[in-house]
Scaffold this motif. Sequence first.
Motif, PDB file in Angstrom:
ATOM      1  N   GLU A  17       0.866  -1.222  -0.086  1.00 17.04           N
ATOM      2  CA  GLU A  17      -0.037   0.046  -0.119  1.00 17.04           C
ATOM      3  C   GLU A  17       1.068   1.082  -0.037  1.00 17.04           C
ATOM      4  OE1 GLU A  17      -3.301   0.131  -0.280  1.00 17.04           O
ATOM      5  OE2 GLU A  17      -3.388  -2.190  -0.393  1.00 17.04           O
ATOM      6  N   LEU A  18       0.135   2.305  -0.437  1.00 13.09           N
ATOM      7  CA  LEU A  18       1.202   3.394  -0.486  1.00 13.09           C
ATOM      8  C   LEU A  18       1.882   4.015   0.972  1.00 13.09           C
ATOM      9  CD1 LEU A  18       1.882   6.299  -1.855  1.00 13.09           C
ATOM     10  CD2 LEU A  18      -0.142   7.344  -1.014  1.00 13.09           C
ATOM     11  N   ALA A  19       1.066   3.906   1.890  1.00 12.01           N
ATOM     12  CA  ALA A  19       1.923   4.275   3.231  1.00 12.01           C
ATOM     13  C   ALA A  19       3.258   3.328   3.525  1.00 12.01           C
ATOM     14  CB  ALA A  19       0.854   4.037   4.533  1.00 12.01           C
ATOM     15  N   GLU A  20       2.772   2.085   3.180  1.00 10.55           N
ATOM     16  CA  GLU A  20       3.948   1.139   3.547  1.00 10.55           C
ATOM     17  C   GLU A  20       5.287   1.456   2.564  1.00 10.55           C
ATOM     18  OE1 GLU A  20       5.377  -3.495   4.093  1.00 10.55           O
ATOM     19  OE2 GLU A  20       3.517  -3.043   3.075  1.00 10.55           O
ATOM     20  N   ALA A  21       4.836   1.748   1.421  1.00 11.65           N
ATOM     21  CA  ALA A  21       5.805   1.738   0.183  1.00 11.65           C
ATOM     22  C   ALA A  21       6.524   3.077   0.508  1.00 11.65           C
ATOM     23  CB  ALA A  21       5.057   1.802  -1.148  1.00 11.65           C
ATOM     24  N   TRP A  22       5.859   4.121   0.910  1.00 11.19           N
ATOM     25  CA  TRP A  22       6.648   5.329   1.002  1.00 11.19           C
ATOM     26  C   TRP A  22       7.447   5.387   2.348  1.00 11.19           C
ATOM     27  CZ3 TRP A  22       5.573   9.558  -2.068  1.00 11.19           C
ATOM     28  CH2 TRP A  22       6.269  10.736  -1.847  1.00 11.19           C
ATOM     29  N   ASP A  23       6.935   4.717   3.545  1.00 15.25           N
ATOM     30  CA  ASP A  23       7.713   4.507   4.767  1.00 15.25           C
ATOM     31  C   ASP A  23       9.034   3.803   4.252  1.00 15.25           C
ATOM     32  OD1 ASP A  23       5.977   5.866   6.265  1.00 15.25           O
ATOM     33  OD2 ASP A  23       5.250   4.030   7.150  1.00 15.25           O
ATOM     34  N   MET A  24       8.939   2.692   3.472  1.00 12.41           N
ATOM     35  CA  MET A  24      10.046   2.176   2.823  1.00 12.41           C
ATOM     36  C   MET A  24      11.362   2.909   2.387  1.00 12.41           C
ATOM     37  SD  MET A  24       8.528  -1.360   1.259  1.00 12.41           S
ATOM     38  CE  MET A  24      10.238  -1.952   0.730  1.00 12.41           C
ATOM     39  N   ALA A  25      10.973   4.072   1.897  1.00 10.56           N
ATOM     40  CA  ALA A  25      11.737   5.261   1.364  1.00 10.56           C
ATOM     41  C   ALA A  25      11.807   6.418   2.155  1.00 10.56           C
ATOM     42  CB  ALA A  25      11.442   5.489  -0.036  1.00 10.56           C
ATOM     43  N   SER A  26      11.220   6.303   3.464  1.00 10.62           N
ATOM     44  CA  SER A  26      11.532   7.581   3.829  1.00 10.62           C
ATOM     45  C   SER A  26      11.694   7.430   5.693  1.00 10.62           C
ATOM     46  CB  SER A  26      10.240   8.329   3.999  1.00 10.62           C
ATOM     47  OG  SER A  26       9.215   7.832   4.421  1.00 10.62           O
ATOM     48  N   VAL A  27      10.635   6.887   6.457  1.00 11.29           N
ATOM     49  CA  VAL A  27      11.064   6.925   8.029  1.00 11.29           C
ATOM     50  C   VAL A  27      11.912   5.640   8.277  1.00 11.29           C
ATOM     51  CG1 VAL A  27       9.479   6.257   9.791  1.00 11.29           C
ATOM     52  CG2 VAL A  27       8.686   7.824   8.178  1.00 11.29           C
ATOM     53  N   ARG A  28      11.726   4.522   7.272  1.00 10.05           N
ATOM     54  CA  ARG A  28      12.603   3.475   7.623  1.00 10.05           C
ATOM     55  C   ARG A  28      14.079   3.567   7.525  1.00 10.05           C
ATOM     56  NH1 ARG A  28       8.779  -1.632   5.370  1.00 10.05           N
ATOM     57  NH2 ARG A  28       6.918  -0.772   6.512  1.00 10.05           N
ATOM     58  N   PRO A  29      14.424   4.042   6.557  1.00 10.63           N
ATOM     59  CA  PRO A  29      15.737   4.398   6.341  1.00 10.63           C
ATOM     60  C   PRO A  29      16.342   5.474   7.357  1.00 10.63           C
ATOM     61  CG  PRO A  29      14.679   5.258   4.367  1.00 10.63           C
ATOM     62  CD  PRO A  29      13.958   4.220   5.096  1.00 10.63           C
ATOM     63  N   ALA A  30      15.477   6.676   7.447  1.00  6.77           N
ATOM     64  CA  ALA A  30      15.853   7.457   8.502  1.00  6.77           C
ATOM     65  C   ALA A  30      15.829   7.073   9.882  1.00  6.77           C
ATOM     66  CB  ALA A  30      14.741   8.639   8.400  1.00  6.77           C
ATOM     67  N   THR A  31      15.115   5.784  10.137  1.00  3.04           N
ATOM     68  CA  THR A  31      15.446   5.233  11.475  1.00  3.04           C
ATOM     69  C   THR A  31      16.463   4.411  11.589  1.00  3.04           C
ATOM     70  OG1 THR A  31      12.737   5.095  11.788  1.00  3.04           O
ATOM     71  CG2 THR A  31      14.074   3.765  12.879  1.00  3.04           C
ATOM     72  N   VAL A  32      16.740   3.619  10.508  1.00  7.23           N
ATOM     73  CA  VAL A  32      17.938   2.895  10.760  1.00  7.23           C
ATOM     74  C   VAL A  32      19.259   3.904  10.797  1.00  7.23           C
ATOM     75  CG1 VAL A  32      19.724   1.336   9.270  1.00  7.23           C
ATOM     76  CG2 VAL A  32      17.220   0.902   9.415  1.00  7.23           C
ATOM     77  N   MET A  33      19.415   4.969  10.309  1.00  7.98           N
ATOM     78  CA  MET A  33      20.576   5.872  10.125  1.00  7.98           C
ATOM     79  C   MET A  33      20.278   6.834  11.414  1.00  7.98           C
ATOM     80  SD  MET A  33      22.246   4.496   8.191  1.00  7.98           S
ATOM     81  CE  MET A  33      23.608   5.714   8.252  1.00  7.98           C
ATOM     82  N   LYS A  34      19.351   6.747  12.157  1.00  6.43           N
ATOM     83  CA  LYS A  34      19.005   7.539  13.206  1.00  6.43           C
ATOM     84  C   LYS A  34      19.021   8.936  13.025  1.00  6.43           C
ATOM     85  CE  LYS A  34      21.442   4.380  16.669  1.00  6.43           C
ATOM     86  NZ  LYS A  34      21.223   3.059  15.912  1.00  6.43           N
ATOM     87  N   LEU A  35      18.482   9.426  11.905  1.00  9.49           N
ATOM     88  CA  LEU A  35      18.382  10.723  11.595  1.00  9.49           C
ATOM     89  C   LEU A  35      17.145  11.198  12.323  1.00  9.49           C
ATOM     90  CD1 LEU A  35      18.708  10.256   7.655  1.00  9.49           C
ATOM     91  CD2 LEU A  35      20.297  10.832   9.454  1.00  9.49           C
ATOM     92  N   PRO A  36      16.942  12.715  12.659  1.00  7.19           N
ATOM     93  CA  PRO A  36      15.945  13.480  13.246  1.00  7.19           C
ATOM     94  C   PRO A  36      14.473  13.063  12.349  1.00  7.19           C
ATOM     95  CG  PRO A  36      17.865  14.775  13.107  1.00  7.19           C
ATOM     96  CD  PRO A  36      17.944  13.556  12.363  1.00  7.19           C
ATOM     97  N   SER A  37      14.695  12.967  11.112  1.00  5.08           N
ATOM     98  CA  SER A  37      13.305  12.702  10.191  1.00  5.08           C
ATOM     99  C   SER A  37      12.887  11.490  10.386  1.00  5.08           C
ATOM    100  CB  SER A  37      13.765  13.061   8.790  1.00  5.08           C
ATOM    101  OG  SER A  37      14.858  12.113   8.318  1.00  5.08           O
ATOM    102  N   ALA A  38      13.210  10.449  11.343  1.00  8.23           N
ATOM    103  CA  ALA A  38      12.700   9.349  11.538  1.00  8.23           C
ATOM    104  C   ALA A  38      11.418   9.466  12.280  1.00  8.23           C
ATOM    105  CB  ALA A  38      13.684   8.551  12.544  1.00  8.23           C
ATOM    106  N   GLY A  39      11.064  10.817  12.874  1.00 12.79           N
ATOM    107  CA  GLY A  39       9.828  11.173  13.338  1.00 12.79           C
ATOM    108  C   GLY A  39       8.640  11.155  12.387  1.00 12.79           C
ATOM    109  N   GLY A  40       9.054  11.148  11.115  1.00 14.29           N
ATOM    110  CA  GLY A  40       8.076  11.157  10.219  1.00 14.29           C
ATOM    111  C   GLY A  40       7.234  12.371  10.088  1.00 14.29           C
ATOM    112  N   LEU A  41       5.752  12.044   9.727  1.00 12.56           N
ATOM    113  CA  LEU A  41       5.018  13.250   9.607  1.00 12.56           C
ATOM    114  C   LEU A  41       4.336  13.322  11.070  1.00 12.56           C
ATOM    115  CD1 LEU A  41       4.302  15.290   7.463  1.00 12.56           C
ATOM    116  CD2 LEU A  41       2.095  13.690   7.026  1.00 12.56           C
ATOM    117  N   GLU A  42       4.875  13.886  11.905  1.00 14.89           N
ATOM    118  CA  GLU A  42       4.686  13.865  13.340  1.00 14.89           C
ATOM    119  C   GLU A  42       4.885  15.517  13.865  1.00 14.89           C
ATOM    120  OE1 GLU A  42       2.466  11.720  14.744  1.00 14.89           O
ATOM    121  OE2 GLU A  42       2.429  10.298  13.471  1.00 14.89           O
TER     122      GLU A  42
END
Length: 384
Positions: free
Chosen positions: A326-351
Motif C-alpha cells: 500500500e502507499l503508506a508502507e511503500a512510502w515509509d520504505m523510502a523515508s521513515v525506515r531508512p531515517a530510523t536505521v540511520m538515526k536521523l531526526p526525520s525518523a519522526g516522520g509526519l508527526e
Amino acid sequence: MIRAIHYATGGQIAISMEQGIITGIEAVPEAAPDKDALPIAAPGLVDLQINGYAGLDFNQLPMPESLLSDAVTRLWSQGVTACYPTVITNRADVIHKLLGQIARACDEDPIAARGIAGIHLEGPFISPQDGARGAHALEYVMAPDWELFCRWQEAAGGRIGIVTISPEWPGSASFIRSCADSGVTVSIGHTSATPDQIREAAQAGARMSTHLGNGAHLMLPRHPNYIWEQLAQDMLSSCVIADGFHLPDQVLKVVIKVKGKQAMLVSDAVSLSGLEAGTYTTHIGGQVVLTPEGRLHLAENEKILAGSAQMLLAGIEHLTGRGLAELAEAWDMASVRPATVMKLPSAGGLEAGAPADLVLFRREGSRIRIEQTYKGGERVYSKS
C-alpha cells in the motif's frame, strides 16, 4: 499552515511549521468541501544509496564546485530531502579525494550540507568474485583495512555513515565491530560470504544488506546461501531496488513479507537517471543504453544491467502499482525506515516535533507527481 491529505490515514490535516519543525498536525473535518483539491502530504524521502542524478556523477574527479548542491536541488524535485552520495570501489587515493571533495562541499555550501545526511562507501572491501563484485573494478578490491578506513573517514570529516563490505575476508568481524563502535552502519553487499560468515557479521554489528538480491552470482546453491541467510538474520534490514528491472516481483514480495518494517528502498541511481533515453558512454560500464522505459543496460548485451536509472519515486510507484504494498508502507520504505536505521531526526516522520522535511504530491493512477518539497520548513521545490 498547509492543508493536505495524510499519506497514511487518508484524512484531511492541517500542518503547522515553525523554525524548521512540525509544530502541529490537526485533523480537519471531513465535511470540508475541497478535499479532492488537496495534495497528499508525506515525509521527505531518504536515499541511502545514490551514485548521481541528472548527469551529475558523485564519483567524478575533479568534482565541479557546484555539483553536489546542484544534485541536492534537483533531488528536491524528486521528493528526496536527505541522501547519502555513494562512493564506489576505486584506487585508495581516488576514494580519499572524492570523500574530501564531498566533505568540503558540505562545509562550504549550505545547500549541499542541507541535503547530504552522510556518505555511503560501497567498497572496496567487497568480494573479488565475478558476479558478486558486480561492476566494481577487480583491481581495486581489497580486504577490510581499519587504518585505511580511518584515514578515509578523516578525509570525509566523519561523514561516512554507511560502509558496504563482504564479510568473507579474514578479520571482517573485527573491522565491522570497529565500524559499529564508531557509529558507522555496516551493510553487507557484493558478497560471496558463507552463511556462517553472514551470521558472524551480524553478531559483530552489521545492520543492513545492500541492494539484496543484486550484486550476486547468477547461480547459487538452493540452500543455504548468502541471500537466504541475510533474510533470516533479524538484525539485518534489507535494502532493495524496486525499479521493476533489478528484482522480480516475487522477490520483492518475499523481502517485504519476511523483513516487515526492516524492508527499505534505495534507488542506487547512477548519473544517467533523469536523462533522456539514448546511448551513453560511462567511465564504469563503457557504452550503455537507457531505454524509454527507464532500463539501463550494456550496449553490447541488453540482458546485462548497467546500474539503476530510476529514483525512489519509481520504486514506490512499482510497489503500489503491482499491488506489492500500500502507499503508506511503500512510502515509509523510502523515508521513515531508512531515517530510523540511520538515526536521523526525520525518523519522526509526519508527526509534531519532527523536522519539517515533507513532500506534497498527487497520484495519477500509480504515478506520483511531486508538487512541493519542504526542507526544514522552507519550501525548496514547487512544481509551479
